[in-house]
Design a protein around this motif. Structure first.
Motif, short mmCIF file in Angstrom:
data_model
loop_
_atom_site.label_atom_id
_atom_site.label_comp_id
_atom_site.label_asym_id
_atom_site.label_seq_id
_atom_site.Cartn_x
_atom_site.Cartn_y
_atom_site.Cartn_z
N ALA A 111 23.47 -35.03 52.71
CA ALA A 111 23.79 -32.88 53.52
C ALA A 111 22.23 -32.82 53.23
O ALA A 111 22.47 -31.52 53.67
CB ALA A 111 24.47 -32.32 52.51
N GLY A 112 21.19 -33.26 52.96
CA GLY A 112 19.69 -31.99 52.25
C GLY A 112 20.45 -31.18 51.48
O GLY A 112 19.03 -29.91 51.70
N ARG A 113 20.99 -30.90 50.43
CA ARG A 113 21.02 -29.51 49.33
C ARG A 113 20.62 -29.92 48.47
O ARG A 113 20.01 -29.25 47.82
CB ARG A 113 22.43 -29.37 49.39
CG ARG A 113 23.17 -29.11 49.47
CD ARG A 113 25.06 -28.80 49.16
NE ARG A 113 25.35 -30.19 48.19
CZ ARG A 113 26.76 -31.09 48.99
NH1 ARG A 113 26.63 -30.17 50.04
NH2 ARG A 113 26.61 -31.95 48.07
N TYR A 114 19.52 -31.01 48.19
CA TYR A 114 19.11 -31.32 47.11
C TYR A 114 17.61 -32.74 47.45
O TYR A 114 17.91 -33.44 48.48
CB TYR A 114 19.54 -32.16 46.25
CG TYR A 114 20.93 -31.84 45.28
CD1 TYR A 114 20.76 -30.54 44.93
CD2 TYR A 114 22.43 -32.36 45.63
CE1 TYR A 114 22.28 -29.76 44.46
CE2 TYR A 114 23.40 -31.28 45.45
CZ TYR A 114 22.83 -30.64 44.79
OH TYR A 114 24.57 -30.17 44.15
N ALA A 115 16.33 -32.56 47.26
CA ALA A 115 15.23 -32.67 47.44
C ALA A 115 15.03 -34.29 47.15
O ALA A 115 14.52 -35.59 47.52
CB ALA A 115 13.91 -32.75 47.77
N ALA A 116 16.09 -34.92 45.96
CA ALA A 116 16.04 -36.15 44.99
C ALA A 116 17.33 -36.08 43.93
O ALA A 116 17.24 -34.71 43.27
CB ALA A 116 14.92 -36.87 44.63
N VAL A 117 17.84 -37.34 43.40
CA VAL A 117 18.12 -37.02 42.49
C VAL A 117 17.64 -37.50 40.89
O VAL A 117 17.29 -39.08 40.68
CB VAL A 117 19.85 -37.70 42.84
CG1 VAL A 117 19.37 -39.07 43.30
CG2 VAL A 117 20.41 -37.40 41.14
N VAL A 118 17.87 -37.01 39.72
CA VAL A 118 17.14 -37.69 38.53
C VAL A 118 18.00 -38.18 38.20
O VAL A 118 19.15 -37.01 37.68
CB VAL A 118 16.15 -37.07 37.77
CG1 VAL A 118 15.49 -37.49 36.44
CG2 VAL A 118 14.76 -36.52 39.00
N THR A 119 18.58 -38.87 37.15
CA THR A 119 20.05 -39.58 36.17
C THR A 119 19.27 -39.84 35.12
O THR A 119 18.02 -40.17 34.54
CB THR A 119 20.37 -41.17 36.98
OG1 THR A 119 19.63 -41.72 36.96
CG2 THR A 119 21.43 -39.81 38.19
N ALA A 120 20.13 -39.47 34.09
CA ALA A 120 19.67 -39.59 32.53
C ALA A 120 21.26 -40.90 32.52
O ALA A 120 21.87 -41.36 33.00
CB ALA A 120 20.80 -37.93 31.46
N PRO A 121 21.21 -41.36 31.19
CA PRO A 121 21.94 -43.10 30.97
C PRO A 121 23.30 -42.26 30.98
O PRO A 121 23.78 -41.31 30.25
CB PRO A 121 21.24 -42.62 29.59
CG PRO A 121 20.22 -42.35 29.28
CD PRO A 121 20.07 -40.86 29.90
N LEU A 122 23.99 -43.04 31.45
CA LEU A 122 25.61 -43.28 31.47
C LEU A 122 26.32 -44.38 30.60
O LEU A 122 25.06 -45.68 30.21
CB LEU A 122 26.15 -43.13 32.85
CG LEU A 122 25.62 -44.06 33.54
CD1 LEU A 122 26.04 -45.50 33.58
CD2 LEU A 122 26.09 -43.78 35.29
N GLN A 123 27.68 -44.56 30.48
CA GLN A 123 27.47 -45.38 29.50
C GLN A 123 28.70 -46.08 30.41
O GLN A 123 29.72 -46.07 30.81
CB GLN A 123 28.60 -44.98 28.00
CG GLN A 123 29.09 -45.97 26.98
CD GLN A 123 28.48 -46.52 26.22
OE1 GLN A 123 26.32 -45.90 26.00
NE2 GLN A 123 27.86 -47.54 25.35
N LYS A 124 27.69 -47.11 30.86
CA LYS A 124 29.21 -48.47 32.09
C LYS A 124 30.26 -49.19 30.99
O LYS A 124 31.46 -48.79 31.97
CB LYS A 124 27.92 -49.41 32.52
CG LYS A 124 26.82 -49.22 32.64
CD LYS A 124 26.50 -50.59 32.94
CE LYS A 124 24.77 -50.33 33.87
NZ LYS A 124 24.06 -51.23 34.05
#
Length: 334
Positions: A111-124
Motif C-alpha cells: 500500500a506504500g506505507r513502508y518502503a521495505a520490510v526487515v524481518t527478525a527470525p521466527l519459530q516455524k
C-alpha cells in the motif's frame, strides 16, 4: 535546501520468545538513517529493552514522515500478544500474533506505507504447533502478494540465489525442471536490474552434479535441463556463465566474471557464503512487489533474555534494505 524524508522500514520481531525483540532494540540504538516502524507488541519491546539494559523510547506510529531519527527511538505499530512471552519458550498461542505482524508488513509495503520490510527470525514449529500450516517468511510473503519468488543470500562480496531451497537432497534433481529453472533465472535477472541497479547482470549458473556432470558421465541434468534453458535465455540477451562446477566457481578468478550466482540447492553454495561473512549475510526475497530482507540465523532461543544476542545480521539486513530502497528509487527515476 529541502531535507528528504527518511525511508520508512517496517520491522517485524519474529518469535516473541526468541532474540528478535532484543535485536530490534539493538537496531534502534544505531544511528542508521531510517524511520524504523516496529510492527509488534509495544510491551514486548519494553520488556526486551529492560532485559538488554538498553534505553528505548517508543513512539506510536502516526504514519507521518520524519527527516531525522534519534538513536534509541523506535516507532511502533501495536499488534498485541495473546500471551506474555517467556524467553526461550515459544508459545503456539502467539502464532496468530506473529502472522498478523507479517500481514501488516506485507500489506503496508504494497500500500506504500513502508518502503521495505526487515524481518527478525521466527519459530516455524511454534506456528505449525498452533495448527497453522506455515513454511516460512518467504512462502508467506509470496502467497500474500501472489508472486513467484526466489531466495537470495548476499554479503558485500557475494550474491547467491537458489534454484531450490529447503528440500532433502534426494528430491533436488526432480525439482529442477526447465519451467522452474527458466522462471528462477528470469526473476534473478529482473531483480538484479530493478533492485541492484545492474544494466546487464552477469549470472553464473552452477551445475547440479560434480564437475557440472562432466559431459554426461556424472549425471545428465546439465545436458537435459540446465544447458537448454541457459541457451534459450542467452538468445534473449541474458549474460549467463556456465554451468560451472561448484567446487571451482568461487575462486577469485571466477568471481571477477559474474555479479551473482544461481546455485542448484541450499548447501551447494551457502557454506561458502556463510563461512566468509556469517555476520554480514542477508536473506533477500526476490520477486516480491516490495523489498524484504532478513537475518540469516534462527531464533537463538538459548540466548533469549541473556543480552548476548549479536545484532550484526539484523543491522546488515537493515543496511541492505536501505541500499535497495535507494537503488530501486534511482532506477525508477534516473
Amino acid at each position: 535546501m529541502t531535507t528528504l524524508a527518511l525511508p520508512r522500514l517496517a520491522l517485524t520481531a519474529g518469535e516473541p520468545a526468541g532474540v528478535g525483540p532484543e535485536l530490534l532494540v539493538r537496531l534502534a540504538a544505531t544511528s542508521l538513517a531510517a524511520n524504523f516502524v516496529a510492527i509488534t507488541d509495544r510491551a514486548l519491546l519494553e520488556r526486551a529493552a529492560t532485559r538488554c539494559g538498553a534505553s528505548l523510547q517508543l513512539i506510536d506510529d502516526d504514519g507521518e514522515a520524519i527527516t531525522r531519527r534519534l538513536p534509541g527511538t523506535l516507532r511502533v505499530r501495536h499488534v498485541p500478544l495473546v500471551m506474555t512471552e517467556v524467553p526461550g519458550q515459544p508459545d503456539p498461542r502467539n502464532a496468530r500474533h506473529v502472522l498478523d505482524t507479517l500481514s501488516e508488513a506485507a500489506n503496508g509495503c504494497m500500500a506504500g506505507r513502508y518502503a521495505a520490510v526487515v524481518t527478525a527470525p521466527l519459530q516455524k514449529s511454534s506456528i505449525n504447533d498452533a495448527g497453522i500450516r506455515f513454511s516460512g517468511h518467504t512462502e508467506f510473503f509470496a502467497e500474500q502478494s501472489r508472486a513467484d519468488v526466489v531466495m537470495m543470500l548476499a554479503s558485500p562480496e557475494l550474491r547467491v540465489a537458489l534454484a531450490t531451497t529447503h528440500l532433502p537432497l534426494h528430491a533436488v534433481s526432480a525439482a529442477i525442471d526447465a519451467v522452474s529453472l527458466e522462471r528462477t533465472l528470469r526473476i534473478v535477472h529482473q531483480e538484479l536490474c530493478a533492485k541492484f541497479g545492474f544494466d546487464a547482470p552477469r549470472i553464473a549458473v552452477l551445475g547440479l552434479n560434480p564437475h557440472a556432470g562432466e559431459s554426461g558421465h556424472i549425471g545428465r541434468e546439465e545436458i537435459d535441463t540446465i544447458i537448454p534453458v541457459m541457451n534459450k535465455l542467452r538468445q534473449e540477451g541474458m549474460q549467463l556463465l556456465g554451468p560451472l562446477p561448484a567446487d571451482t566457481a568461487f575462486v577469485p578468478a571466477q568471481r571477477e566474471r559474474y555479479d551473482a550466482v544461481l546455485a542448484m540447492y541450499h548447501d551447494q553454495a551457502l557454506p561458502v557464503l556463510k563461512s566468509e561473512a556469517f555476520d554480514r549475510t542477508v536473506n533477500i526475497t526476490l520477486g516480491l512487489p516490495f523489498i524484504r530482507t532478513s537475518v540469516d540465523h534462527g531464533t537463538a532461543l538459548d540466548l533469549a533474555s541473556t543480552g548476548k544476542a549479536d545484532p550484526s545480521s539484523l543491522i546488515a539486513a537493515a543496511r541492505m534494505a536501505l541500499d535497495l530502497v535507494t537503488r530501486s528509487t534511482t532506477h525508477k527515476n534516473p
